[in-house]
Scaffold this motif. Structure first.
Motif, PDB file in Angstrom:
ATOM      1  N   MET A  92       0.838  -1.188   0.000  1.00  0.00           N
ATOM      2  CA  MET A  92       0.000   0.000   0.000  1.00  0.00           C
ATOM      3  C   MET A  92       0.882   1.251   0.000  1.00  0.00           C
ATOM      4  O   MET A  92       1.914   1.272   0.646  1.00  0.00           O
ATOM      5  CB  MET A  92      -0.887   0.056   1.254  1.00  0.00           C
ATOM      6  N   THR A  93       0.404   2.277  -0.682  1.00  0.00           N
ATOM      7  CA  THR A  93       1.129   3.539  -0.678  1.00  0.00           C
ATOM      8  C   THR A  93       0.824   4.311   0.604  1.00  0.00           C
ATOM      9  O   THR A  93      -0.138   3.996   1.318  1.00  0.00           O
ATOM     10  CB  THR A  93       0.724   4.421  -1.877  1.00  0.00           C
ATOM     11  N   TYR A  94       1.612   5.336   0.857  1.00  0.00           N
ATOM     12  CA  TYR A  94       1.411   6.187   2.032  1.00  0.00           C
ATOM     13  C   TYR A  94      -0.025   6.718   2.049  1.00  0.00           C
ATOM     14  O   TYR A  94      -0.706   6.660   3.075  1.00  0.00           O
ATOM     15  CB  TYR A  94       2.418   7.345   2.009  1.00  0.00           C
ATOM     16  N   HIS A  95      -0.487   7.233   0.908  1.00  0.00           N
ATOM     17  CA  HIS A  95      -1.826   7.834   0.851  1.00  0.00           C
ATOM     18  C   HIS A  95      -2.935   6.789   1.015  1.00  0.00           C
ATOM     19  O   HIS A  95      -3.975   7.081   1.598  1.00  0.00           O
ATOM     20  CB  HIS A  95      -2.008   8.636  -0.435  1.00  0.00           C
ATOM     21  N   GLU A  96      -2.718   5.587   0.544  1.00  0.00           N
ATOM     22  CA  GLU A  96      -3.699   4.509   0.732  1.00  0.00           C
ATOM     23  C   GLU A  96      -3.790   4.113   2.211  1.00  0.00           C
ATOM     24  O   GLU A  96      -4.884   3.903   2.738  1.00  0.00           O
ATOM     25  CB  GLU A  96      -3.329   3.285  -0.117  1.00  0.00           C
ATOM     26  N   ILE A  97      -2.628   4.031   2.865  1.00  0.00           N
ATOM     27  CA  ILE A  97      -2.612   3.706   4.301  1.00  0.00           C
ATOM     28  C   ILE A  97      -3.303   4.824   5.083  1.00  0.00           C
ATOM     29  O   ILE A  97      -4.122   4.570   5.962  1.00  0.00           O
ATOM     30  CB  ILE A  97      -1.175   3.489   4.808  1.00  0.00           C
ATOM     31  N   GLU A  98      -2.975   6.078   4.747  1.00  0.00           N
ATOM     32  CA  GLU A  98      -3.592   7.216   5.425  1.00  0.00           C
ATOM     33  C   GLU A  98      -5.112   7.213   5.233  1.00  0.00           C
ATOM     34  O   GLU A  98      -5.863   7.390   6.197  1.00  0.00           O
ATOM     35  CB  GLU A  98      -3.007   8.525   4.883  1.00  0.00           C
ATOM     36  N   LYS A  99      -5.572   6.962   4.029  1.00  0.00           N
ATOM     37  CA  LYS A  99      -7.013   6.932   3.742  1.00  0.00           C
ATOM     38  C   LYS A  99      -7.698   5.814   4.538  1.00  0.00           C
ATOM     39  O   LYS A  99      -8.764   6.018   5.116  1.00  0.00           O
ATOM     40  CB  LYS A  99      -7.247   6.734   2.240  1.00  0.00           C
ATOM     41  N   GLN A 100      -7.090   4.638   4.578  1.00  0.00           N
ATOM     42  CA  GLN A 100      -7.642   3.512   5.337  1.00  0.00           C
ATOM     43  C   GLN A 100      -7.695   3.839   6.826  1.00  0.00           C
ATOM     44  O   GLN A 100      -8.689   3.564   7.508  1.00  0.00           O
ATOM     45  CB  GLN A 100      -6.807   2.251   5.098  1.00  0.00           C
ATOM     46  N   ALA A 101      -6.627   4.453   7.352  1.00  0.00           N
ATOM     47  CA  ALA A 101      -6.584   4.812   8.775  1.00  0.00           C
ATOM     48  C   ALA A 101      -7.678   5.830   9.099  1.00  0.00           C
ATOM     49  O   ALA A 101      -8.398   5.680  10.095  1.00  0.00           O
ATOM     50  CB  ALA A 101      -5.210   5.358   9.152  1.00  0.00           C
ATOM     51  N   VAL A 102      -7.826   6.858   8.276  1.00  0.00           N
ATOM     52  CA  VAL A 102      -8.865   7.872   8.504  1.00  0.00           C
ATOM     53  C   VAL A 102     -10.249   7.240   8.439  1.00  0.00           C
ATOM     54  O   VAL A 102     -11.133   7.570   9.236  1.00  0.00           O
ATOM     55  CB  VAL A 102      -8.729   9.047   7.500  1.00  0.00           C
ATOM     56  N   ASN A 103     -10.452   6.291   7.544  1.00  0.00           N
ATOM     57  CA  ASN A 103     -11.739   5.600   7.439  1.00  0.00           C
ATOM     58  C   ASN A 103     -12.056   4.835   8.726  1.00  0.00           C
ATOM     59  O   ASN A 103     -13.180   4.904   9.237  1.00  0.00           O
ATOM     60  CB  ASN A 103     -11.734   4.650   6.233  1.00  0.00           C
ATOM     61  N   ILE A 104     -11.085   4.131   9.273  1.00  0.00           N
ATOM     62  CA  ILE A 104     -11.304   3.384  10.522  1.00  0.00           C
ATOM     63  C   ILE A 104     -11.570   4.357  11.666  1.00  0.00           C
ATOM     64  O   ILE A 104     -12.508   4.180  12.447  1.00  0.00           O
ATOM     65  CB  ILE A 104     -10.099   2.465  10.836  1.00  0.00           C
ATOM     66  N   ILE A 105     -10.754   5.412  11.759  1.00  0.00           N
ATOM     67  CA  ILE A 105     -10.919   6.403  12.823  1.00  0.00           C
ATOM     68  C   ILE A 105     -12.302   7.040  12.752  1.00  0.00           C
ATOM     69  O   ILE A 105     -13.001   7.167  13.756  1.00  0.00           O
ATOM     70  CB  ILE A 105      -9.816   7.484  12.734  1.00  0.00           C
ATOM     71  N   SER A 106     -12.717   7.442  11.562  1.00  0.00           N
ATOM     72  CA  SER A 106     -14.006   8.131  11.384  1.00  0.00           C
ATOM     73  C   SER A 106     -15.201   7.219  11.653  1.00  0.00           C
ATOM     74  O   SER A 106     -16.285   7.704  11.959  1.00  0.00           O
ATOM     75  CB  SER A 106     -14.101   8.692   9.965  1.00  0.00           C
ATOM     76  N   SER A 107     -15.002   5.919  11.537  1.00  0.00           N
ATOM     77  CA  SER A 107     -16.093   4.957  11.727  1.00  0.00           C
ATOM     78  C   SER A 107     -16.241   4.477  13.165  1.00  0.00           C
ATOM     79  O   SER A 107     -17.170   3.737  13.477  1.00  0.00           O
ATOM     80  CB  SER A 107     -15.855   3.733  10.841  1.00  0.00           C
ATOM     81  N   HIS A 108     -15.318   4.853  14.024  1.00  0.00           N
ATOM     82  CA  HIS A 108     -15.328   4.381  15.410  1.00  0.00           C
ATOM     83  C   HIS A 108     -15.131   5.560  16.349  1.00  0.00           C
ATOM     84  O   HIS A 108     -14.055   6.133  16.408  1.00  0.00           O
ATOM     85  CB  HIS A 108     -14.226   3.347  15.638  1.00  0.00           C
ATOM     86  N   ARG A 109     -16.148   5.905  17.081  1.00  0.00           N
ATOM     87  CA  ARG A 109     -16.082   7.054  17.995  1.00  0.00           C
ATOM     88  C   ARG A 109     -15.569   6.680  19.379  1.00  0.00           C
ATOM     89  O   ARG A 109     -15.023   7.507  20.081  1.00  0.00           O
ATOM     90  CB  ARG A 109     -17.462   7.718  18.134  1.00  0.00           C
ATOM     91  N   THR A 110     -15.744   5.436  19.792  1.00  0.00           N
ATOM     92  CA  THR A 110     -15.308   5.010  21.117  1.00  0.00           C
ATOM     93  C   THR A 110     -13.993   4.259  20.999  1.00  0.00           C
ATOM     94  O   THR A 110     -13.861   3.347  20.186  1.00  0.00           O
ATOM     95  CB  THR A 110     -16.363   4.104  21.784  1.00  0.00           C
ATOM     96  N   GLY A 111     -13.023   4.670  21.814  1.00  0.00           N
ATOM     97  CA  GLY A 111     -11.729   4.017  21.795  1.00  0.00           C
ATOM     98  C   GLY A 111     -11.071   4.125  23.150  1.00  0.00           C
ATOM     99  O   GLY A 111     -11.663   4.604  24.120  1.00  0.00           O
ATOM    100  N   ILE A 112      -9.841   3.693  23.209  1.00  0.00           N
ATOM    101  CA  ILE A 112      -9.090   3.690  24.451  1.00  0.00           C
ATOM    102  C   ILE A 112      -7.958   4.707  24.349  1.00  0.00           C
ATOM    103  O   ILE A 112      -7.179   4.685  23.396  1.00  0.00           O
ATOM    104  CB  ILE A 112      -8.518   2.290  24.749  1.00  0.00           C
ATOM    105  N   LEU A 113      -7.906   5.587  25.342  1.00  0.00           N
ATOM    106  CA  LEU A 113      -6.824   6.554  25.471  1.00  0.00           C
ATOM    107  C   LEU A 113      -5.947   6.111  26.634  1.00  0.00           C
ATOM    108  O   LEU A 113      -6.441   5.895  27.745  1.00  0.00           O
ATOM    109  CB  LEU A 113      -7.382   7.952  25.762  1.00  0.00           C
ATOM    110  N   SER A 114      -4.661   5.981  26.365  1.00  0.00           N
ATOM    111  CA  SER A 114      -3.710   5.649  27.421  1.00  0.00           C
ATOM    112  C   SER A 114      -2.736   6.802  27.581  1.00  0.00           C
ATOM    113  O   SER A 114      -2.131   7.252  26.612  1.00  0.00           O
ATOM    114  CB  SER A 114      -2.934   4.375  27.081  1.00  0.00           C
ATOM    115  N   SER A 115      -2.618   7.247  28.815  1.00  0.00           N
ATOM    116  CA  SER A 115      -1.658   8.288  29.160  1.00  0.00           C
ATOM    117  C   SER A 115      -0.703   7.689  30.196  1.00  0.00           C
ATOM    118  O   SER A 115      -0.764   6.493  30.481  1.00  0.00           O
ATOM    119  CB  SER A 115      -2.377   9.530  29.693  1.00  0.00           C
TER     120      SER A 115
END
Length: 142
Positions: free
Chosen positions: A1-24
């Motif tokens: 996958m190209t950089y832009h394809e990976i970025e597009k896939q990542a944004v799609n997953i992020i935009s489709s899931h509002r609940t996640g885990i934040l670790s500090s």
């Protein structure tokens, strides 16, 4: 996958899931909690109260990790793992843009000074568990 394809896939997953885990980091140990996430591209925003321990943790150590995805089908779901830095963002525009009536249980409207966002700027974004594909990674460090 190209950089832009990976970025597009990542944004799609992020935009489709509002609940996640934040670790500090708290006392040099991971501290994780479920949060609601919004995004503009790969930059994440999560609403929080200014007077919480996570704000203190971020002020002491801005490095965080976020997991989003992996909610529907279980083991076959793709998910995103983000490592980056977090900072407080109290932009009035952002607060109005992402305001949700469900926030009324914690805040007195979008003008409440205790209502802020943690803005997470990714340094590394990984997409894991994509069927038939190896882990994909974007390095965004300057």
């Amino acid at each position: 996958m190209t950089y832009h394809e990976i970025e597009k896939q990542a944004v799609n997953i992020i935009s489709s899931h509002r609940t996640g885990i934040l670790s500090s980091v708290e006392d040099n140990k991971p501290h994780s909690r479920y949060m609601t996430f919004y995004n503009k591209g790969l930059t994440l925003y999560t609403p929080t109260q200014m007077d919480t321990e996570k704000i203190e943790e971020i002020e002491k150590n801005p490095y965080v990790s976020v997991l989003l995805g992996y909610e529907e089908k279980g083991q076959s779901d793709a998910y995103v793992e983000i490592s980056g830095t977090s900072a407080i963002n109290d932009s009035k525009t952002l607060k109005k843009q992402f305001w949700d009536e469900s926030f009324n249980q914690w805040f007195n409207g979008p003008e409440d000074p205790n209502y802020v966002f943690l803005q997470i700027q990714p340094e590394v974004v990984r997409i894991l568990n994509m069927e038939g594909e190896q882990t994909q990674e974007l390095s965004l460090k300057n």
